[in-house]
Design an enzyme around this catalytic site. Structure first.
Site, PDB file in Angstrom:
ATOM      1  N   MET B   1       0.836  -1.192   0.000  1.00 43.25           N
ATOM      2  CA  MET B   1       0.000   0.000   0.000  1.00 43.25           C
ATOM      3  C   MET B   1       0.879   1.253   0.000  1.00 43.25           C
ATOM      4  O   MET B   1       1.933   1.269   0.597  1.00 43.25           O
ATOM      5  CB  MET B   1      -0.880   0.005   1.241  1.00 43.25           C
ATOM      6  CG  MET B   1      -2.073   0.922   1.121  1.00 43.25           C
ATOM      7  SD  MET B   1      -2.927   1.144   2.680  1.00 43.25           S
ATOM      8  CE  MET B   1      -3.882  -0.345   2.763  1.00 43.25           C
ATOM      9  N   CYS B   2       0.453   2.285  -0.694  1.00 43.50           N
ATOM     10  CA  CYS B   2       1.133   3.561  -0.680  1.00 43.50           C
ATOM     11  C   CYS B   2       0.087   4.651  -0.880  1.00 43.50           C
ATOM     12  O   CYS B   2      -1.053   4.362  -1.232  1.00 43.50           O
ATOM     13  CB  CYS B   2       2.153   3.676  -1.814  1.00 43.50           C
ATOM     14  SG  CYS B   2       3.579   2.591  -1.630  1.00 43.50           S
ATOM     15  N   GLY B   3       0.465   5.879  -0.654  1.00 38.67           N
ATOM     16  CA  GLY B   3      -0.430   6.991  -0.934  1.00 38.67           C
ATOM     17  C   GLY B   3       0.185   7.895  -1.984  1.00 38.67           C
ATOM     18  O   GLY B   3       1.407   8.075  -2.020  1.00 38.67           O
ATOM     19  N   ARG B  32      -1.503   5.103   4.710  1.00 39.19           N
ATOM     20  CA  ARG B  32      -1.208   4.310   3.508  1.00 39.19           C
ATOM     21  C   ARG B  32       0.296   4.181   3.267  1.00 39.19           C
ATOM     22  O   ARG B  32       0.716   3.294   2.515  1.00 39.19           O
ATOM     23  CB  ARG B  32      -1.831   4.963   2.260  1.00 39.19           C
ATOM     24  CG  ARG B  32      -3.331   5.040   2.266  1.00 39.19           C
ATOM     25  CD  ARG B  32      -3.847   5.509   0.912  1.00 39.19           C
ATOM     26  NE  ARG B  32      -3.597   4.504  -0.105  1.00 39.19           N
ATOM     27  CZ  ARG B  32      -4.427   3.519  -0.417  1.00 39.19           C
ATOM     28  NH1 ARG B  32      -5.583   3.431   0.198  1.00 39.19           N
ATOM     29  NH2 ARG B  32      -4.123   2.645  -1.347  1.00 39.19           N
ATOM     30  N   ASN B 176       1.578   3.720  -6.840  1.00 37.90           N
ATOM     31  CA  ASN B 176       0.906   2.910  -5.831  1.00 37.90           C
ATOM     32  C   ASN B 176       0.575   1.597  -6.524  1.00 37.90           C
ATOM     33  O   ASN B 176      -0.170   1.584  -7.497  1.00 37.90           O
ATOM     34  CB  ASN B 176      -0.362   3.635  -5.360  1.00 37.90           C
ATOM     35  CG  ASN B 176      -1.192   2.843  -4.361  1.00 37.90           C
ATOM     36  OD1 ASN B 176      -2.350   3.151  -4.135  1.00 37.90           O
ATOM     37  ND2 ASN B 176      -0.619   1.823  -3.745  1.00 37.90           N
TER      38      ASN B 176
END
Lengths: 236, 298
Positions: B1-3, B32, B176
């Site tokens: 997960m990333c933002g 995130r 992402n």
């Protein structure tokens, strides 16, 4: 003559001031004892898991856009979002009613067992994935892979559907009014019966939508995937 | 997960507030991506024949004024440096490729994060709020930016593995998702003389697109080509000196929301990073459709 019915008490939560945890704790542990049946939620600001896991006859009105999993696992309650919803709206709903007035992101109504999910706008990909008995009415269009492996329940789509609608359907039935870019494996168009038209009419009426049920097409499982065919060479 | 976060201000009066508008967007994506964060900001371009290099020294103590003297001794050009702790922006009229090569030989502890005429790049490990504070993101000015909060899944948590990734001049990309064929892409690009700095999957995408830009594609054409070359899940947000572009893979597994008003275009993984923006209640809100390319120009 006086109205002897108790007036439902209202409680307001402003999430710019009150914590999300306090809101959900109140809904889970205190609202019934406090006699509160009407809950107004202001400034949700995209927060996750608002009004999740309810199991009483509340009327929850959320004024703004919400994040992931709004009204997930809902039982009995009516939850209205006056805005858009993030992924997984009404995921695993058991009963009650969830109404998204704007658009819903991916996986709306995923694996919902019962109740009614109404989305006034569009629903993104995977709407009603693995549906297990709930009804979903989408006022707009749905994204690809909607109703993937849906096992029971009904999905009414007033707009169009993108690719692979109803892939690997079991017993769920889809009614679609607009164009379908493609059907998924084992999904097929079937003729509408009087029972289908009555079902669509009832679901549209419950959702406040005024389309003619005669404009809808039925999509259901061809059931060719129900039994393993060794000769099919994995081609379905 | 990333933002991911992106912001492009259409109204030039808002350029002074670009950083202030963005910081809550980036901090809003902390859940995130809690392990690293980064930002590319596009400013007024430096004058003709000048370039700027964003430099990062990490844990190493660098005597920046001394470094500037050494650069001046090596290159008979005009140079300026502005320093923020372990980060500096060097503006120079020297050939940027020669400068990068010189830094590699004489100051190997310094990483060159970006090269261009408009781009300034910051990235580091730590909580997004701490990184925003460390580099005074609130005070940043410019026309558009591309930001990222990272939760590492594919490679190590180091400043070099943080996003944005850059390649060439004034180009950056954040991601992402995860790619499944970055090594194949790399194998294809390396024989063309394209050098990689990390084993990160996103770097492969960044270098692929920048290679296509150098081969004459516009950004949209390069991205279109990427649909058949890059395999995996992605929401990519990219910046050039003139453009901000977002695209999601065919399955749209990773979220993105766009808010557009007359004054700005704001992009984030989730609405909660956009909720604080001015006039957000009047903004047009939508989720980018899979494999549809959305771009805005300044």
């Amino acid at each position: 003559m006086a109205n002897l019915r108790p007036v439902p008490k209202t409680r307001e939560f402003d999430l710019s001031r009150d914590s999300l945890r306090d809101l959900n704790l109140f809904l889970h542990k205190h609202a019934v004892d406090a006699g509160v049946a009407q809950i107004e939620v202001r400034n949700p600001a995209g927060a996750h898991s608002i009004a999740c896991g309810l199991d009483a006859h509340f009327d929850v009105q959320i004024h703004g856009h919400v994040g992931y999993y709004v009204a997930g696992m809902n039982k009995h309650a009516a939850v209205t979002v006056h805005g858009n919803a993030g992924p997984g709206a009404a995921e695993n709903m058991m009963s009650g009613r969830v109404h998204i007035r704007g658009f819903a992101s991916t996986a709306a109504g995923a694996s919902a067992h019962g109740g009614l999910l109404v989305i006034d706008g569009d629903a993104s990909l995977r709407c009603g994935i693995s549906l297990k008995g709930a009804d979903i009415v989408v006022g707009g269009s749905v994204g690809s892979f909607s109703a993937f492996m849906a096992q029971a329940g009904r999905i009414v789509i007033c707009g169009d559907a993108e690719d692979a609608l109803g892939d690997s359907l079991y017993e769920a039935v889809i009614y679609v009014r607009g164009k379908v870019r493609s059907l998924g494996a084992d999904a097929r168009f079937e003729s509408m019966t009087d029972t289908d038209r009555a079902a669509v009419k009832s679901l549209l009426a419950q959702s406040g939508l005024a389309h003619d049920p005669a404009e809808f097409k039925r999509v259901a499982s061809a059931k060719s995937l129900y039994h393993w065919h060794a000769d099919a060479n994995q081609e379905y | 997960m990333c933002g991911i976060v992106g912001l492009l201000v259409k109204n030039p009066a808002l350029r002074d507030q670009l950083g202030a508008l963005m910081v809550p967007m980036l901090v809003g994506m902390t859940e995130r991506g809690p392990d690293s964060a980064g930002l590319a900001v596009y400013t007024e371009p430096v004058s003709d024949h000048h370039h700027k290099l964003s430099l990062y020294s990490g844990e190493h103590a660098v005597d920046w004024p001394e470094l500037l003297r050494e650069i001046a001794a090596a290159f008979a050009h005009a140079h300026e440096i502005s320093v923020q702790g372990n980060h500096a922006v060097l503006v120079s009229s020297a050939d940027p490729d020669l400068l990068v090569a010189w830094l590699g030989r004489h100051a190997p502890m310094i990483a060159v994060l970006s090269v261009g005429q408009s781009i300034d790049l910051y990235k580091d490990v730590g909580a997004p709020a701490d990184i925003a504070e460390r580099y005074r993101f609130k005070a940043l000015r410019g026309s558009h930016l591309v930001g990222h909060t990272r939760m590492a899944t594919e490679s190590a948590v180091t400043p070099a593995h943080a996003h944005p990734f850059t390649a060439g001049r004034d180009f950056c990309l954040v991601h992402n998702g995860s790619l499944s064929n970055p090594h194949l892409v790399r194998k294809r690009l390396e024989p063309l003389g394209i050098e990689f700095e990390t084993d990160n999957d996103t770097e492969a995408a960044c270098r692929f697109f920048e290679w296509r830009l150098r081969e004459g594609d516009d950004l949209k054409t390069a991205v279109q080509r990427g649909f058949s070359e890059l395999d995996g899940f992605f929401t990519f947000l990219m910046g050039t000196d003139r453009e901000l572009l977002i695209v999601r893979d065919a399955f749209a597994c990773k979220p993105a929301v766009v808010a557009e008003t007359d004054d700005y275009v704001a992009i984030a993984s989730e609405f909660r990073s956009l909720a604080h923006l001015p006039q957000i209640s009047d903004a047009i809100l939508f989720e980018p459709k899979p494999e549809e390319i959305y771009s805005w120009r300044i």
